[in-house]
Scaffold this motif. Sequence first.
Motif, PDB file in Angstrom:
ATOM      1  N   LYS A 220       0.832  -1.199   0.000  1.00 44.81           N
ATOM      2  CA  LYS A 220       0.000   0.000   0.000  1.00 44.81           C
ATOM      3  C   LYS A 220       0.873   1.258   0.000  1.00 44.81           C
ATOM      4  O   LYS A 220       0.588   2.213  -0.709  1.00 44.81           O
ATOM      5  N   ASP A 221       1.951   1.254   0.780  1.00 41.72           N
ATOM      6  CA  ASP A 221       2.842   2.416   0.836  1.00 41.72           C
ATOM      7  C   ASP A 221       3.531   2.663  -0.503  1.00 41.72           C
ATOM      8  O   ASP A 221       3.661   3.808  -0.945  1.00 41.72           O
ATOM      9  N   GLU A 222       3.974   1.595  -1.167  1.00 43.30           N
ATOM     10  CA  GLU A 222       4.603   1.745  -2.484  1.00 43.30           C
ATOM     11  C   GLU A 222       3.611   2.319  -3.494  1.00 43.30           C
ATOM     12  O   GLU A 222       3.961   3.178  -4.307  1.00 43.30           O
ATOM     13  N   TYR A 223       2.363   1.855  -3.413  1.00 42.55           N
ATOM     14  CA  TYR A 223       1.318   2.359  -4.314  1.00 42.55           C
ATOM     15  C   TYR A 223       1.097   3.850  -4.077  1.00 42.55           C
ATOM     16  O   TYR A 223       1.065   4.635  -5.027  1.00 42.55           O
ATOM     17  N   GLU A 224       0.927   4.237  -2.821  1.00 47.36           N
ATOM     18  CA  GLU A 224       0.660   5.647  -2.491  1.00 47.36           C
ATOM     19  C   GLU A 224       1.810   6.542  -2.949  1.00 47.36           C
ATOM     20  O   GLU A 224       1.583   7.619  -3.507  1.00 47.36           O
ATOM     21  N   LYS A 225       3.042   6.106  -2.739  1.00 43.53           N
ATOM     22  CA  LYS A 225       4.205   6.892  -3.147  1.00 43.53           C
ATOM     23  C   LYS A 225       4.243   7.038  -4.672  1.00 43.53           C
ATOM     24  O   LYS A 225       4.444   8.140  -5.205  1.00 43.53           O
ATOM     25  N   ALA A 226       4.046   5.941  -5.380  1.00 41.08           N
ATOM     26  CA  ALA A 226       4.067   5.973  -6.846  1.00 41.08           C
ATOM     27  C   ALA A 226       2.949   6.862  -7.381  1.00 41.08           C
ATOM     28  O   ALA A 226       3.158   7.626  -8.334  1.00 41.08           O
ATOM     29  N   ARG A 227       1.787   6.800  -6.783  1.00 41.41           N
ATOM     30  CA  ARG A 227       0.652   7.632  -7.221  1.00 41.41           C
ATOM     31  C   ARG A 227       0.994   9.112  -7.079  1.00 41.41           C
ATOM     32  O   ARG A 227       0.760   9.895  -7.986  1.00 41.41           O
ATOM     33  N   ARG A 228       1.542   9.489  -5.927  1.00 36.95           N
ATOM     34  CA  ARG A 228       1.922  10.894  -5.714  1.00 36.95           C
ATOM     35  C   ARG A 228       2.955  11.343  -6.742  1.00 36.95           C
ATOM     36  O   ARG A 228       2.841  12.412  -7.328  1.00 36.95           O
ATOM     37  N   GLU A 229       3.964  10.515  -6.966  1.00 37.15           N
ATOM     38  CA  GLU A 229       5.041  10.881  -7.885  1.00 37.15           C
ATOM     39  C   GLU A 229       4.563  10.945  -9.332  1.00 37.15           C
ATOM     40  O   GLU A 229       4.917  11.870 -10.065  1.00 37.15           O
ATOM     41  N   LEU A 230       3.770   9.962  -9.763  1.00 38.52           N
ATOM     42  CA  LEU A 230       3.350   9.898 -11.161  1.00 38.52           C
ATOM     43  C   LEU A 230       2.323  10.970 -11.518  1.00 38.52           C
ATOM     44  O   LEU A 230       2.208  11.344 -12.683  1.00 38.52           O
ATOM     45  N   LEU A 231       1.581  11.439 -10.566  1.00 31.62           N
ATOM     46  CA  LEU A 231       0.575  12.473 -10.833  1.00 31.62           C
ATOM     47  C   LEU A 231       1.051  13.867 -10.431  1.00 31.62           C
ATOM     48  O   LEU A 231       0.283  14.816 -10.470  1.00 31.62           O
ATOM     49  N   ALA A 232       2.335  13.991 -10.087  1.00 36.04           N
ATOM     50  CA  ALA A 232       2.863  15.263  -9.576  1.00 36.04           C
ATOM     51  C   ALA A 232       2.998  16.342 -10.639  1.00 36.04           C
ATOM     52  O   ALA A 232       2.862  17.525 -10.340  1.00 36.04           O
ATOM     53  N   SER A 233       3.266  15.966 -11.881  1.00 34.66           N
ATOM     54  CA  SER A 233       3.495  16.980 -12.909  1.00 34.66           C
ATOM     55  C   SER A 233       3.124  16.424 -14.279  1.00 34.66           C
ATOM     56  O   SER A 233       3.043  15.208 -14.460  1.00 34.66           O
ATOM     57  N   PRO A 234       2.927  17.303 -15.252  1.00 38.71           N
ATOM     58  CA  PRO A 234       2.642  16.826 -16.613  1.00 38.71           C
ATOM     59  C   PRO A 234       3.755  15.939 -17.170  1.00 38.71           C
ATOM     60  O   PRO A 234       3.500  14.988 -17.900  1.00 38.71           O
ATOM     61  N   ASP A 235       5.005  16.223 -16.812  1.00 36.50           N
ATOM     62  CA  ASP A 235       6.116  15.395 -17.288  1.00 36.50           C
ATOM     63  C   ASP A 235       6.044  13.981 -16.720  1.00 36.50           C
ATOM     64  O   ASP A 235       6.295  12.999 -17.440  1.00 36.50           O
ATOM     65  N   SER A 236       5.720  13.852 -15.444  1.00 27.57           N
ATOM     66  CA  SER A 236       5.632  12.516 -14.850  1.00 27.57           C
ATOM     67  C   SER A 236       4.425  11.751 -15.393  1.00 27.57           C
ATOM     68  O   SER A 236       4.498  10.540 -15.591  1.00 27.57           O
ATOM     69  N   VAL A 237       3.321  12.453 -15.689  1.00 23.05           N
ATOM     70  CA  VAL A 237       2.158  11.811 -16.318  1.00 23.05           C
ATOM     71  C   VAL A 237       2.542  11.308 -17.701  1.00 23.05           C
ATOM     72  O   VAL A 237       2.235  10.174 -18.079  1.00 23.05           O
ATOM     73  N   SER A 238       3.241  12.140 -18.456  1.00 23.19           N
ATOM     74  CA  SER A 238       3.673  11.757 -19.797  1.00 23.19           C
ATOM     75  C   SER A 238       4.597  10.544 -19.755  1.00 23.19           C
ATOM     76  O   SER A 238       4.485   9.621 -20.570  1.00 23.19           O
ATOM     77  N   LYS A 239       5.503  10.506 -18.791  1.00 22.35           N
ATOM     78  CA  LYS A 239       6.405   9.359 -18.646  1.00 22.35           C
ATOM     79  C   LYS A 239       5.614   8.098 -18.307  1.00 22.35           C
ATOM     80  O   LYS A 239       5.859   7.021 -18.870  1.00 22.35           O
ATOM     81  N   ALA A 240       4.649   8.212 -17.406  1.00 24.26           N
ATOM     82  CA  ALA A 240       3.829   7.049 -17.015  1.00 24.26           C
ATOM     83  C   ALA A 240       3.029   6.531 -18.211  1.00 24.26           C
ATOM     84  O   ALA A 240       2.910   5.314 -18.409  1.00 24.26           O
ATOM     85  N   LEU A 241       2.510   7.438 -19.031  1.00 17.48           N
ATOM     86  CA  LEU A 241       1.780   7.022 -20.231  1.00 17.48           C
ATOM     87  C   LEU A 241       2.706   6.305 -21.214  1.00 17.48           C
ATOM     88  O   LEU A 241       2.317   5.323 -21.849  1.00 17.48           O
ATOM     89  N   GLY A 242       3.938   6.770 -21.321  1.00 15.15           N
ATOM     90  CA  GLY A 242       4.923   6.105 -22.173  1.00 15.15           C
ATOM     91  C   GLY A 242       5.279   4.720 -21.655  1.00 15.15           C
ATOM     92  O   GLY A 242       5.380   3.756 -22.434  1.00 15.15           O
ATOM     93  N   ASP A 243       5.445   4.599 -20.343  1.00 16.28           N
ATOM     94  CA  ASP A 243       5.735   3.293 -19.743  1.00 16.28           C
ATOM     95  C   ASP A 243       4.565   2.332 -19.946  1.00 16.28           C
ATOM     96  O   ASP A 243       4.766   1.142 -20.215  1.00 16.28           O
ATOM     97  N   LEU A 244       3.343   2.845 -19.833  1.00 19.54           N
ATOM     98  CA  LEU A 244       2.155   2.019 -20.061  1.00 19.54           C
ATOM     99  C   LEU A 244       2.115   1.544 -21.514  1.00 19.54           C
ATOM    100  O   LEU A 244       1.818   0.372 -21.782  1.00 19.54           O
TER     101      LEU A 244
END
Length: 190
Positions: free
Chosen positions: A61-85
């Motif tokens: 649960k802690d890893e999920y919460e941390k990843a969620r905060r980081e991946l949704l923190a900025s447009p660049d991190s969202v773009s990176k997550a979409l690329g990884d997906l």
Amino acid sequence: DCERCYECIDCYRCYELLYAQCCENCHEAAFLFDCHSCNHCIGCVSLANKSYHLFNEPCSKDEYEKARRELLASPDSVSKALGDLACLKRSMSQKYYAGLQNEEVTGDHLSYSNRAHDCFDCTYLEDCKYCTWLHRSKNCYDCYAWGLSGELGHENHLCGNGFYNLQFCDSCWGDVSDLRYCRLCVHESR
């Protein structure tokens, strides 16, 4: 039938879902593709009945919460997550069409339909052919756009919201019925 979702395509009965496609009954998740009954997942493809997963791997649960905060923190991190997906999607086998709970159908982006052939971007169809962007309709042939509980449509364009028995009509809506060769007929009850 989704609530509090953002940037979701072809998702059904989802809640608090972000950046997802072809998902059903998922909640509190982000960056999903073709997942069913998943929650607290990020960056997952083709999972069913899973909780707390990051890019298809189990996590705490802690890893999920941390990843969620980081991946949704900025447009660049969202773009990176979409690329990884997108990379994860390419590495996994996919269904030949996007859709859920269909019987005897052909087309794409078709869900909850029976006997719908060569139909695209439709939901809850029954006994229809050559329809696009039609919903909750039955016994329709060669109809395009936005019918919500329509029936007996033939060769129509932009006819919806309660149409019944329309043939060769264009831009007729608002509980209209029994029309032939009509254009721009709008029924408004006040």
